[in-house]
Scaffold this active site. Sequence first.
Site, PDB file in Angstrom:
ATOM      1  N   GLY A 367       0.709  -1.219  -0.027  1.00 26.98           N
ATOM      2  CA  GLY A 367       0.110   0.141   0.176  1.00 26.98           C
ATOM      3  C   GLY A 367       0.687   1.160   0.082  1.00 26.98           C
ATOM      4  O   GLY A 367       0.369   2.281   0.558  1.00 26.98           O
ATOM      5  N   THR A 369       1.925   3.034  -2.641  1.00 27.74           N
ATOM      6  CA  THR A 369       1.539   4.237  -3.596  1.00 27.74           C
ATOM      7  C   THR A 369       0.063   4.653  -3.133  1.00 27.74           C
ATOM      8  O   THR A 369      -0.121   6.074  -3.286  1.00 27.74           O
ATOM      9  CB  THR A 369       1.660   3.400  -4.922  1.00 27.74           C
ATOM     10  OG1 THR A 369       2.733   2.855  -5.446  1.00 27.74           O
ATOM     11  CG2 THR A 369       1.161   4.624  -6.035  1.00 27.74           C
ATOM     12  N   SER A 684      23.136 -12.399   7.996  1.00 33.47           N
ATOM     13  CA  SER A 684      22.245 -12.974   8.981  1.00 33.47           C
ATOM     14  C   SER A 684      22.080 -14.541   9.045  1.00 33.47           C
ATOM     15  O   SER A 684      21.256 -14.717   9.935  1.00 33.47           O
ATOM     16  CB  SER A 684      20.892 -12.181   8.789  1.00 33.47           C
ATOM     17  OG  SER A 684      20.350 -12.762   7.476  1.00 33.47           O
ATOM     18  N   LYS A 727      11.025 -11.761   8.789  1.00 30.00           N
ATOM     19  CA  LYS A 727      11.366 -12.858   9.152  1.00 30.00           C
ATOM     20  C   LYS A 727      10.332 -13.643  10.011  1.00 30.00           C
ATOM     21  O   LYS A 727      10.062 -14.749   9.806  1.00 30.00           O
ATOM     22  CB  LYS A 727      12.913 -12.802   9.597  1.00 30.00           C
ATOM     23  CG  LYS A 727      13.772 -12.535   8.523  1.00 30.00           C
ATOM     24  CD  LYS A 727      15.075 -12.132   9.213  1.00 30.00           C
ATOM     25  CE  LYS A 727      16.267 -11.708   8.223  1.00 30.00           C
ATOM     26  NZ  LYS A 727      17.521 -11.354   8.885  1.00 30.00           N
TER      27      LYS A 727
END
Length: 808
Positions: A367, A369, A684, A727
């Site tokens: 969402g 734009t 990570s 994640k």
Amino acid sequence: MKAMFGGSGKEAIPEVLPVIPTMDVVVFPQMIVPLLVVDDKIIRGIDQTLEESKLVLLLAAKNYHESQGAIGTNDLYAVGTIASIMRMVKVPEGGVKILVQGLHKVVVHEIVTENDFLKARFVKLEAEEIDPQELAPQIRGIKSLAEKMANAGNSFSPDFFLIISKMNDPEKIADFVLSHLNLSVQHAQALLETTNQKEFLEAVYEHLVKEMEVSEIQEKIRNNARESMNQSHKEFYLREQLRAIKKELGDHEEDDITQLHEKLDSLKASIEIKTEIRRQINRLERTAPDSLEATVTRNYLEWIFALPWGIYSTDILDIAVAKKVLDQDHFGLTEIKDRILDFICVRNLKQDGYSPILCFVGPPGTGKTSLGQSIAHCLGRSYARISLGGVKDEAEIRGHRRTYVGAMPGRFIQAIRKAGSSNPVIVIDELDKIGADFRGDPSAAMLEVLDPQQNQTFYDNYLGIPFDLSKVMFVATANNLDAISDPLRDRMEVIELSGYALEEKMSIARQHLIRKAFVDMGLENRGIELSEPVLSDVIANYTRESGVRQLERTIRRLCSKVARELVEHNRQVVFSTHNVDQYLGPRKYHHEQEVKESLVGIANGLAWTAYGGEIITIEAVLMPGKGKLLLTGQLGDVMKESAQAAVSYARAHAQEFGIDQKMFLRFDLHIHAPAGAIPKDGPSAGITLLSAIISAYTKIPINADYAMTGEINLCGEVMPIGGLREKVLAAKRNKIPYVIAPCKNRNDLIGMELVTNDIDIIWVKHANEVIELVMQRNAFINKIQNVKKVVEQVIIPETELAQAVVAE
């Protein structure tokens, strides 16, 4: 005593004659010239010679200028002409005007002062004797050229040729032609000093040719000017007729230039800008209406007057209305809504404050734009959107110069014109996908646009005048913040939009997507429902994404199935978890396919992508070899270094994990990340790699209920990572109950209770905590205790100890 030269029948000429300097003329023999004399000394010499011979000596001055004052004897040429005074008239203002006729060429030997006026001693300059037959070609050429010039009527009158055609004496012909030529003093003096008649005639012919060429060019210019004037008169006459016809028809159209001046007077712009616009209007007025330049200038002025100079929309500063609008358009997104409400509160206190420059960063379909449009709606401002994806030309930002054909302003000026106000909300879409090539770097041009200190005087190449963009509220969107240059990122307030949790997607579907799909498909008020279990099944098994675009398409697909049943069979469709696959096909994602069984050397890691979080499986296996480390699966440099660091930590603490040191030398370690065609990189995966490596060496399975993320250093400390929210959402989508994360990232999930419910987040500081958690705890503890017993009971070399650990 008077010395005479010349034979019988010739006029006696005195040995000494008064000198009259000529300033801008050289007198030739047979030439009649009027002269004005104002010097008293020269006038006394003229009076004396009138009483005697009426002869004077005319000498031209060298490069004389009026600023030089009096003429010295050194300023006169040595070759001159003896002339006879034909008439003398006194001038009322002072001085005399005499009419003289040239007689002979002479060479001056000496100039003396006698009775207070100049006199000169001279010798006649005799011409070389040449056979008249040799001069015939030159004479014919001069006469022929004189005839052409007389017929053309360019320089000489028709009588000129009639007179010269009756002459036969070469000297008289040359002198007559010279009297009609406009020669400089230097050229005329050179001809006067020429003694060879043939050379003299050739030089006269050359000057006559030049005079004819000049005359032809002048005549051509006059003809062109005459034709242009005739065309202008014709156009003026036709336009006057057209104006009269329009007047008779009642079409009273005002003059375009007058209209432009009236628009300029009402323009709310600075004096400097108005001055430049007025200059362009005056330029248009002087330009031919049908010319290309007039068209370019007229288009430019149309753009100038179409821009909203000094036109600002009034902001809606009601907090309650803004909250209602934002909540109606979007679910969640608390941080962004708070930022907009803060801006409205500031505007309530200070109307002329600067507008923030926001940058929404997040996965597709979240969402970003549409948020810009909602912000414009709640503020009551006009809205414009600019997509910069794939833009490579710097002129798209700053505009093209008007010298190019088809030049236009840049996209921002076009957006301002489209918005109709100077303070719209402009959404800069796909900012991270700007390109760069030989035409320039558009991201560098964006530095001026997105800097509040510079965009007050934004310069567009097409406009050529500054335009104020400081009141515009810019909202940029991007999927990947790393793709944006550091200077450009520094100019914006970055707000990250994470992917949606299952509960958030359910609310978005209920409040927005289903209602919109029913309206678009013509199913409103027909009793169609999507139950909560069906919607949850669709979200979990058909649209595993961070945003909601795929979910919206899937709901529309269900609605299209309902529409087909209504049209074909006139029956209602009731969806359930048992029949949804009949309409949408087999489920795309099955949780049974995930790694749910605890296996040796296989660990579940968590990765961040621009499209949301993902589960990434790390596999490690041992095989006989010489201790090599093999890495496959399109791993990047950072992940390769993480794998090497994990192996180094495992070797350094092998005794703690119950691993024989010889195993690192006798076995090769192969680490693989499935989906080998997809590149993987990032800092990570350290604890995931270490868990898989320790499991491979110890043969202890890893608990598949855990997914982990975090980097390690050589001391075993778990370092912080980014993208934790995405994640965690990825783990929830895959029904993994436990997530291991660095303790230093604990603050990242504050205020995100909707994300962290139904899942346990385990915060760790050291790699050993991870190993104890993910490996089957009893087997790992027994392994370590057995190693300790061997060490306490038997004192043996380290190599034998390692063998005993392996045997155990």
